[in-house]
Write a protein that holds these residues in place. Structure first.
Motif, PDB file in Angstrom:
ATOM      1  N   LEU A 207     -26.273  57.186   7.111  1.00 13.37           N
ATOM      2  CA  LEU A 207     -26.216  56.296   5.943  1.00 13.37           C
ATOM      3  C   LEU A 207     -27.534  56.351   5.170  1.00 13.37           C
ATOM      4  N   VAL A 208     -28.639  56.369   5.892  1.00 10.61           N
ATOM      5  CA  VAL A 208     -29.948  56.517   5.240  1.00 10.61           C
ATOM      6  C   VAL A 208     -30.013  57.855   4.513  1.00 10.61           C
ATOM      7  N   GLY A 209     -29.401  58.878   5.112  1.00 13.02           N
ATOM      8  CA  GLY A 209     -29.403  60.209   4.507  1.00 13.02           C
ATOM      9  C   GLY A 209     -28.647  60.295   3.193  1.00 13.02           C
ATOM     10  N   TRP A 217     -27.492  54.720 -10.374  1.00 14.00           N
ATOM     11  CA  TRP A 217     -28.566  54.794 -11.370  1.00 14.00           C
ATOM     12  C   TRP A 217     -29.980  54.818 -10.771  1.00 14.00           C
ATOM     13  N   MET A 218     -30.094  54.947  -9.434  1.00 10.05           N
ATOM     14  CA  MET A 218     -31.438  54.997  -8.856  1.00 10.05           C
ATOM     15  C   MET A 218     -31.427  55.766  -7.543  1.00 10.05           C
ATOM     16  N   ASP A 219     -32.595  56.276  -7.192  1.00  9.98           N
ATOM     17  CA  ASP A 219     -32.770  57.035  -5.950  1.00  9.98           C
ATOM     18  C   ASP A 219     -33.385  56.107  -4.907  1.00  9.98           C
ATOM     19  N   PHE A 220     -32.635  55.839  -3.854  1.00  2.00           N
ATOM     20  CA  PHE A 220     -33.110  54.932  -2.805  1.00  2.00           C
ATOM     21  C   PHE A 220     -34.048  55.601  -1.809  1.00  2.00           C
ATOM     22  N   CYS A 221     -34.183  56.900  -1.880  1.00  2.00           N
ATOM     23  CA  CYS A 221     -34.920  57.624  -0.840  1.00  2.00           C
ATOM     24  C   CYS A 221     -36.365  57.157  -0.700  1.00  2.00           C
ATOM     25  N   LYS A 222     -36.994  56.811  -1.826  1.00  7.83           N
ATOM     26  CA  LYS A 222     -38.399  56.383  -1.754  1.00  7.83           C
ATOM     27  C   LYS A 222     -38.552  55.089  -0.955  1.00  7.83           C
ATOM     28  N   TYR A 223     -37.483  54.291  -0.903  1.00  6.82           N
ATOM     29  CA  TYR A 223     -37.553  53.031  -0.154  1.00  6.82           C
ATOM     30  C   TYR A 223     -37.407  53.241   1.350  1.00  6.82           C
ATOM     31  N   PHE A 224     -36.922  54.406   1.762  1.00  5.14           N
ATOM     32  CA  PHE A 224     -36.741  54.673   3.182  1.00  5.14           C
ATOM     33  C   PHE A 224     -37.890  55.484   3.782  1.00  5.14           C
ATOM     34  N   LYS A 225     -38.925  55.709   2.989  1.00  2.92           N
ATOM     35  CA  LYS A 225     -40.107  56.365   3.531  1.00  2.92           C
ATOM     36  C   LYS A 225     -40.848  55.411   4.467  1.00  2.92           C
ATOM     37  N   GLU A 227     -40.572  54.775   7.666  1.00  2.10           N
ATOM     38  CA  GLU A 227     -39.660  54.014   8.526  1.00  2.10           C
ATOM     39  C   GLU A 227     -39.034  52.842   7.775  1.00  2.10           C
ATOM     40  N   ALA A 228     -38.650  53.097   6.526  1.00  2.02           N
ATOM     41  CA  ALA A 228     -37.949  52.157   5.639  1.00  2.02           C
ATOM     42  C   ALA A 228     -38.849  51.058   5.088  1.00  2.02           C
ATOM     43  N   LEU A 229     -40.165  51.181   5.292  1.00  6.74           N
ATOM     44  CA  LEU A 229     -41.076  50.216   4.664  1.00  6.74           C
ATOM     45  C   LEU A 229     -41.291  50.550   3.201  1.00  6.74           C
ATOM     46  N   GLY A 230     -41.105  51.816   2.839  1.00 11.25           N
ATOM     47  CA  GLY A 230     -41.338  52.244   1.473  1.00 11.25           C
ATOM     48  C   GLY A 230     -42.726  52.829   1.288  1.00 11.25           C
ATOM     49  N   GLU A 231     -43.089  53.088   0.044  1.00  9.16           N
ATOM     50  CA  GLU A 231     -44.392  53.682  -0.263  1.00  9.16           C
ATOM     51  C   GLU A 231     -45.490  52.621  -0.225  1.00  9.16           C
ATOM     52  N   PRO A 232     -46.693  52.964   0.207  1.00 10.08           N
ATOM     53  CA  PRO A 232     -47.795  51.991   0.302  1.00 10.08           C
ATOM     54  C   PRO A 232     -48.197  51.445  -1.069  1.00 10.08           C
ATOM     55  N   THR A 243     -41.244  47.697  -0.287  1.00  9.56           N
ATOM     56  CA  THR A 243     -40.058  47.538   0.561  1.00  9.56           C
ATOM     57  C   THR A 243     -38.890  47.003  -0.249  1.00  9.56           C
ATOM     58  N   HIS A 244     -37.753  47.648  -0.107  1.00  9.25           N
ATOM     59  CA  HIS A 244     -36.553  47.173  -0.802  1.00  9.25           C
ATOM     60  C   HIS A 244     -35.945  46.016  -0.032  1.00  9.25           C
ATOM     61  N   GLN A 245     -35.323  45.113  -0.760  1.00  7.46           N
ATOM     62  CA  GLN A 245     -34.767  43.912  -0.140  1.00  7.46           C
ATOM     63  C   GLN A 245     -33.612  44.212   0.824  1.00  7.46           C
ATOM     64  N   TYR A 246     -33.011  45.409   0.734  1.00 10.86           N
ATOM     65  CA  TYR A 246     -31.906  45.751   1.623  1.00 10.86           C
ATOM     66  C   TYR A 246     -32.318  46.722   2.737  1.00 10.86           C
ATOM     67  N   SER A 247     -33.599  46.771   3.049  1.00  8.12           N
ATOM     68  CA  SER A 247     -34.097  47.716   4.052  1.00  8.12           C
ATOM     69  C   SER A 247     -34.241  47.113   5.445  1.00  8.12           C
TER      70      SER A 247
END
Length: 579
Positions: A207-209, A217-225, A227-232, A243-247
């Motif tokens: 599912l993460v993949g 309309w958006m790429d969620f991949c950056k939010y799963f970097k 370990e799903a914390l997102g980019e610093p 961090t995305h609210q659905y992570s």
């Protein structure tokens, strides 16, 4: 002559229609319709069907007019208490939501509340399509002739008693949940092992993949970097991420894998964690034209898989726990096409469900904090942040980061925005950060605003709960709440029963009727009261509202994850002692 004339005129008005004229009219109408393309006629009929629903229940007729763009997630009552703690029990039925009593004796039809919310700049799939806000407007007409328990002429004689009973039930559930809070700050693992199911990857990793096309309309991949914390976010310091609210689901999974009480022998375990990313499963289908069978397929496969596991069969799932990173209503579809029916499946009744928003009348639903942008690695990270926000200069009295709901009649947001913007007459006491125009796209701009504000307005959004509530708390900004379901009936392990210690409550009905100016009311709160609340938030609550990273080494503090795990283990221990 006058009488004769009148008689002729009357006769002309009342004469029977000539069959030939009727036939000619039908022929003309048929020729007109024949010129309209069949596709347009079909679309028009579909529109009529989809924009109105008539429901007959006993002697009650409900006529609901809806755009059906979205199903409402929540409904608020208009009951009066002090403060106005309305106790709705929503049941979604097509485009109507009913208030049902705990014993299911009656359904009280209520007006719908399309509280859409775009949370702090994060695009919320519930409220946006291709970046545009979409809303549902509903009109409900109620007619009742017989049942004394139901609404009669707009009034319900037993309404106060129904609300009191519902309130009593939800408070009893919260007391039970709070009884599981462990006095031990660190998990005691002896005899309390946690087993993590090794689910097939289609239930989580796959599912993460699918992050590239999860939302059109958006790429969620950056939010799963990370370990799903997102980019610093270096500007805010150590431990801050986009961090995305659905992570929450993958974040929690990573923490459980590193938990000191994790064991690998299922026969020795007392607690079983099911790492199913049900929220991401929902998210990938939100805006795709697929059937409900497709949306429910993975949930049903999960049940089939679990029923083959010996630990599940042993206790019918009572010692199992699943974390879901979306609101309860997204998993409780009865009709319509929104979400899945995961939590409506009979087999899912017994497990504990940890959600960012619980269904208040489901005893095994427990609310846990939304993930914030702060994920400390050590005690020092927490203490450094505590010092920074307690010493922060609060140059604004009030702030509100959000978006208006011009098409939502029940929303109080426009009123709050108007009150906030008019505060210029009182020295610009309030600042409105408009999330609909991109003002909240960067997390640091929201956090910095909250850090310089004494109070943060937190009206309901897509549903009563709001990620922004936790962003304000970890920024030392005292939240102003308008709906008790935003926090008071949600998070028994992380927020105290005495809500006056950390928040200000304003009856949203008084705001709606413009009986109170919130900014002016907050100006009357003394400095001592504000300081006391802020110290309690920063030193007592803050550490337990954030999720540390997967390798976090916290000794002095318990973060949100640690509180959850020790409470779950305490529940399992008490369950064994009463077995």
């Amino acid at each position: 002559m006058a009488s004769i004339s009148m008689s002729k005129r009357k006769s002309k008005l009342t004469r029977k229609p000539d069959p030939k004229e009727v036939c000619n009219c039908v022929i003309v109408l048929f020729k007109f319709l024949h010129r309209i393309p069949a596709a347009f006629l079909i679309l028009f009929l579909i529109y009529l069907w989809s924009s109105s629903t008539t429901i007959i229940s006993g002697n009650i007729v409900h006529i609901c007019v809806s755009s059906r763009k979205l199903n409402d997630h929540y409904c608020l009552s208009a009951g009066k208490t002090q403060p106005n703690f309305e106790i709705p029990i929503p049941i979604i039925n097509n485009s109507s939501i009913y208030l049902q009593t705990p014993n299911q004796r009656s359904n009280l039809p209520l007006s719908l509340s399309p509280n859409l919310y775009q949370d702090n700049g994060s695009i919320s799939p519930e409220s946006t399509v291709n970046g545009e806000m979409v809303m549902k407007e509903t009109v409900e007409v109620v007619h009742d002739e017989a049942d004394p328990v139901l609404m009669r002429n707009g009034e319900n004689k037993d309404r106060e008693e129904e609300i009191a009973n519902a309130k009593k039930e939800v408070e009893e559930q919260l007391r039970l949940h709070r009884s599981w809070i462990s006095e031990n700050k660190q998990a005691e693992c002896e005899g309390r092992g946690v087993y993590v199911y090794d689910l097939p990857s289609k239930f989580n990793k796959d599912l993460v993949g699918q992050c590239t096309d999860m939302v059109p309309w958006m790429d969620f991949c950056k939010y799963f970097k990370n370990e799903a914390l997102g980019e610093p976010i270096p500007k805010l310091g150590n431990g801050w991420y986009q961090t995305h609210q659905y992570s929450l689901e993958p974040i929690f999974h990573q923490r459980v894998l590193q938990h000191p009480c994790r064991i690998y022998n299922e026969n020795e375990a007392k607690l079983f964690y099911v790492p199913f990313y049900g929220g991401l499963d929902i998210l990938r289908w939100h805006f795709k034209n697929v059937s409900n069978d497709v949306k429910d397929a993975l949930s049903l496969e999960l049940i089939t898989w679990l029923e083959k596991q010996k630990p599940w069969a042993k206790n019918s799932g009572k010692d199992h726990v699943i974390v879901l990173g979306k609101v309860s209503w997204d998993f409780r579809r009865k009709d319509g096409s929104w979400g899945t029916r995961l939590l409506e499946i009979d087999q899912m009744e017994n497990p504990i469900k940890l959600l960012i928003e619980r269904q208040p009348w489901q005893p095994n639903d427990i609310g846990i904090p939304h993930p914030t942008y702060f994920h400390p690695h050590s005690d020092d990270d927490i203490m450094a942040w505590q010092w920074k926000i307690i010493s922060s200069h609060r140059k604004r009295l009030v702030s509100f980061a959000g978006a208006a709901r011009p098409g939502a009649a029940e929303s109080i947001r426009s009123i709050l925005i108007k009150q906030c913007n008019s505060s210029a007459d009182n020295g610009n006491q309030c600042h409105f950060l408009d999330c609909s125009s991109g003002g909240c796209d960067q997390p640091e701009s929201v956090i910095e605003l909250f850090m310089e504000s004494e109070f943060c307005l937190q009206p309901p959004g897509d549903s009563p709960t709001r990620k922004s509530l936790f962003d304000s708390l970890i920024s030392g900004c005292i939240p102003v709440l308008f709906d008790p379901f935003t926090a008071y009936y949600q998070y028994p392990w992380h927020l105290p029963e005495d809500h006056e210690k950390y928040s200000v409550f304003v009856d949203q009905e008084e705001v709606r009727q413009v009986k109170v100016n919130v900014v002016e009311m907050l100006m009357k709160i003394s400095k001592k009261e504000k300081d006391d609340m802020r110290r309690y938030i920063v030193y007592e609550l803050l550490p337990g509202l954030v999720y540390g990273d997967s390798t976090a080494k916290l000794e002095k503090f318990q973060d949100a994850f640690s509180i959850i795990m020790t409470s779950l283990m305490e529940r399992v221990t008490k369950m064994d002692s009463t077995a």
